[in-house]
Motif scaffolding. Sequence first.
Motif, PDB file in Angstrom:
ATOM      1  N   LYS A 179       0.766  -1.167   0.029  1.00  0.00           N
ATOM      2  CA  LYS A 179      -0.058   0.101   0.045  1.00  0.00           C
ATOM      3  C   LYS A 179       0.812   1.322  -0.020  1.00  0.00           C
ATOM      4  CE  LYS A 179      -3.758   2.108   2.461  1.00  0.00           C
ATOM      5  NZ  LYS A 179      -4.840   1.841   3.580  1.00  0.00           N
ATOM      6  N   VAL A 180       1.906   1.337   0.532  1.00  0.00           N
ATOM      7  CA  VAL A 180       2.902   2.286   0.732  1.00  0.00           C
ATOM      8  C   VAL A 180       3.846   2.531  -0.252  1.00  0.00           C
ATOM      9  CG1 VAL A 180       2.208   2.598   3.227  1.00  0.00           C
ATOM     10  CG2 VAL A 180       4.559   1.395   2.606  1.00  0.00           C
ATOM     11  N   ARG A 181       3.963   1.558  -1.197  1.00  0.00           N
ATOM     12  CA  ARG A 181       5.056   1.663  -2.235  1.00  0.00           C
ATOM     13  C   ARG A 181       5.084   2.979  -3.042  1.00  0.00           C
ATOM     14  NH1 ARG A 181       4.902  -3.345  -6.138  1.00  0.00           N
ATOM     15  NH2 ARG A 181       2.818  -3.028  -6.117  1.00  0.00           N
ATOM     16  N   GLY A 182       6.291   3.283  -3.276  1.00  0.00           N
ATOM     17  CA  GLY A 182       6.255   4.751  -4.046  1.00  0.00           C
ATOM     18  C   GLY A 182       6.251   5.822  -2.889  1.00  0.00           C
ATOM     19  N   THR A 183       6.321   5.557  -1.702  1.00  0.00           N
ATOM     20  CA  THR A 183       6.424   6.911  -0.532  1.00  0.00           C
ATOM     21  C   THR A 183       7.482   6.579   0.067  1.00  0.00           C
ATOM     22  OG1 THR A 183       5.194   5.573   1.087  1.00  0.00           O
ATOM     23  CG2 THR A 183       3.667   6.600  -0.509  1.00  0.00           C
ATOM     24  N   GLY A 184       7.687   7.753   0.915  1.00  0.00           N
ATOM     25  CA  GLY A 184       8.906   7.717   2.039  1.00  0.00           C
ATOM     26  C   GLY A 184      10.242   7.375   1.227  1.00  0.00           C
ATOM     27  N   SER A 185      11.063   6.279   1.746  1.00  0.00           N
ATOM     28  CA  SER A 185      12.481   5.939   1.248  1.00  0.00           C
ATOM     29  C   SER A 185      12.278   5.265   0.048  1.00  0.00           C
ATOM     30  CB  SER A 185      13.015   5.308   2.477  1.00  0.00           C
ATOM     31  OG  SER A 185      12.390   4.119   2.854  1.00  0.00           O
ATOM     32  N   THR A 186      11.050   4.877  -0.381  1.00  0.00           N
ATOM     33  CA  THR A 186      10.959   4.121  -1.643  1.00  0.00           C
ATOM     34  C   THR A 186      10.573   5.217  -2.892  1.00  0.00           C
ATOM     35  OG1 THR A 186       8.483   3.540  -1.404  1.00  0.00           O
ATOM     36  CG2 THR A 186      10.354   1.966  -0.596  1.00  0.00           C
ATOM     37  N   GLN A 187      10.416   6.474  -2.622  1.00  0.00           N
ATOM     38  CA  GLN A 187      10.109   7.356  -3.518  1.00  0.00           C
ATOM     39  C   GLN A 187      11.346   7.755  -4.456  1.00  0.00           C
ATOM     40  OE1 GLN A 187       8.205  11.087  -1.832  1.00  0.00           O
ATOM     41  NE2 GLN A 187       7.723  11.754  -3.558  1.00  0.00           N
ATOM     42  N   ASP A 188      11.063   7.765  -5.490  1.00  0.00           N
ATOM     43  CA  ASP A 188      12.163   8.213  -6.674  1.00  0.00           C
ATOM     44  C   ASP A 188      13.364   7.182  -6.411  1.00  0.00           C
ATOM     45  OD1 ASP A 188      10.746  10.551  -7.329  1.00  0.00           O
ATOM     46  OD2 ASP A 188      11.790  11.581  -5.783  1.00  0.00           O
ATOM     47  N   TRP A 189      12.826   6.012  -6.404  1.00  0.00           N
ATOM     48  CA  TRP A 189      13.849   4.939  -6.329  1.00  0.00           C
ATOM     49  C   TRP A 189      14.519   4.743  -7.602  1.00  0.00           C
ATOM     50  CZ3 TRP A 189      14.783   1.552  -2.017  1.00  0.00           C
ATOM     51  CH2 TRP A 189      15.780   0.269  -2.167  1.00  0.00           C
ATOM     52  N   GLY A 190      15.939   4.756  -7.556  1.00  0.00           N
ATOM     53  CA  GLY A 190      16.622   4.359  -8.883  1.00  0.00           C
ATOM     54  C   GLY A 190      16.769   5.597  -9.636  1.00  0.00           C
ATOM     55  N   VAL A 191      16.429   6.744  -9.519  1.00  0.00           N
ATOM     56  CA  VAL A 191      16.360   7.754 -10.596  1.00  0.00           C
ATOM     57  C   VAL A 191      17.817   8.275 -10.759  1.00  0.00           C
ATOM     58  CG1 VAL A 191      14.014   8.357 -10.056  1.00  0.00           C
ATOM     59  CG2 VAL A 191      16.006   9.675  -8.851  1.00  0.00           C
ATOM     60  N   ASP A 192      18.746   8.107  -9.684  1.00  0.00           N
ATOM     61  CA  ASP A 192      20.016   8.798  -9.889  1.00  0.00           C
ATOM     62  C   ASP A 192      20.939   7.697 -10.519  1.00  0.00           C
ATOM     63  OD1 ASP A 192      22.837   9.434  -8.645  1.00  0.00           O
ATOM     64  OD2 ASP A 192      21.819  11.225  -8.303  1.00  0.00           O
ATOM     65  N   LYS A 193      21.980   8.176 -11.318  1.00  0.00           N
ATOM     66  CA  LYS A 193      22.755   7.269 -11.935  1.00  0.00           C
ATOM     67  C   LYS A 193      23.590   6.365 -10.870  1.00  0.00           C
ATOM     68  CE  LYS A 193      26.615  10.885 -12.209  1.00  0.00           C
ATOM     69  NZ  LYS A 193      27.309  10.200 -11.432  1.00  0.00           N
ATOM     70  N   ASP A 194      24.056   7.014  -9.795  1.00  0.00           N
ATOM     71  CA  ASP A 194      24.903   6.218  -8.960  1.00  0.00           C
ATOM     72  C   ASP A 194      23.849   5.108  -8.272  1.00  0.00           C
ATOM     73  OD1 ASP A 194      26.960   7.810  -8.829  1.00  0.00           O
ATOM     74  OD2 ASP A 194      26.313   9.460  -7.492  1.00  0.00           O
ATOM     75  N   ALA A 195      22.457   5.146  -8.178  1.00  0.00           N
ATOM     76  CA  ALA A 195      21.774   4.156  -7.746  1.00  0.00           C
ATOM     77  C   ALA A 195      21.784   2.966  -9.108  1.00  0.00           C
ATOM     78  CB  ALA A 195      20.424   4.580  -7.658  1.00  0.00           C
ATOM     79  N   ARG A 196      21.946   3.101 -10.052  1.00  0.00           N
ATOM     80  CA  ARG A 196      22.241   2.201 -11.236  1.00  0.00           C
ATOM     81  C   ARG A 196      23.726   1.599 -11.417  1.00  0.00           C
ATOM     82  NH1 ARG A 196      18.850   6.159 -13.072  1.00  0.00           N
ATOM     83  NH2 ARG A 196      20.212   6.878 -14.751  1.00  0.00           N
ATOM     84  N   LEU A 197      24.408   2.026 -10.605  1.00  0.00           N
ATOM     85  CA  LEU A 197      25.678   1.565 -10.742  1.00  0.00           C
ATOM     86  C   LEU A 197      26.284   0.594  -9.541  1.00  0.00           C
ATOM     87  CD1 LEU A 197      28.705   2.470 -11.898  1.00  0.00           C
ATOM     88  CD2 LEU A 197      28.951   3.888  -9.688  1.00  0.00           C
ATOM     89  N   PHE A 198      26.759  -0.550 -10.409  1.00  0.00           N
ATOM     90  CA  PHE A 198      26.877  -1.708  -9.453  1.00  0.00           C
ATOM     91  C   PHE A 198      28.510  -2.191  -9.795  1.00  0.00           C
ATOM     92  CE2 PHE A 198      22.584  -1.888 -10.990  1.00  0.00           C
ATOM     93  CZ  PHE A 198      21.818  -1.825  -9.652  1.00  0.00           C
ATOM     94  N   PHE A 199      28.971  -2.619  -8.736  1.00  0.00           N
ATOM     95  CA  PHE A 199      30.396  -2.901  -8.707  1.00  0.00           C
ATOM     96  C   PHE A 199      30.535  -4.343  -8.762  1.00  0.00           C
ATOM     97  CE2 PHE A 199      30.438   1.341  -6.533  1.00  0.00           C
ATOM     98  CZ  PHE A 199      31.223   1.809  -7.550  1.00  0.00           C
TER      99      PHE A 199
END
Length: 228
Positions: A179-199
Amino acid sequence: MFKHDKKLLEMVRVERPNPNYAALLQEQIGGPHGELKAGLQYLAQSFRIHDPAIKDIFLDIAAEELSHLEMVCTAVNLLNGHEPQAMNATIGNVQAHVTTGLNPFYSNASGQVWTASYIEATGDLPADLLSNIAAEQRAKVVYEYLHRQIADRYVRQMIDFLLNREEAHNTMFRECFQKVRGTGSTQDWGVDKDARLFFNLSTPGNYAGSSLHDPQPPSFDQPQIPPQ
């Protein structure tokens, strides 16, 4: 307001006293994955929840966890018997025989006293829900370990009941998370390039880099209701 119903949520019996196993069961009284921690954690988290339906679920589960605590304490009391026998108790349960008059104590199986530092409350509903889902899963694991180490059929019946209640709570928290997906700490998930960088730091192999391309916030499938 809380009201106490003197009838336990489920009957608690033991075949015979077993002070050593009472020490093991103490883990679910005062341990980091125990019933006291769960009840107080969900209560603490509920204070900042604005959604009335989710707040109600947190309070319902918190109240039930306290009823589980009452059941486990009842079992520990019965397993300790009626005569202090510290020489027959494992180290985690000596205190019951020398200072608390066999009264179940807020400590874990090693005798370490319960602490409020076990409680996770962030004020961010998605984060708290994920913490609670993991907490219910960990509690289930501890009960599974405890179930294996006792032959007493009545204690096993109690543990089996509590195991299934942990699963019910897990399902309820997962429903809330949907019910709360997309809110709080899950909001704007993965929009930054650093969130799509995997080592790739574990060689040989590049499993992280080859399989993760579109990061998504955590989600759970809807629980399937078994046919009646």
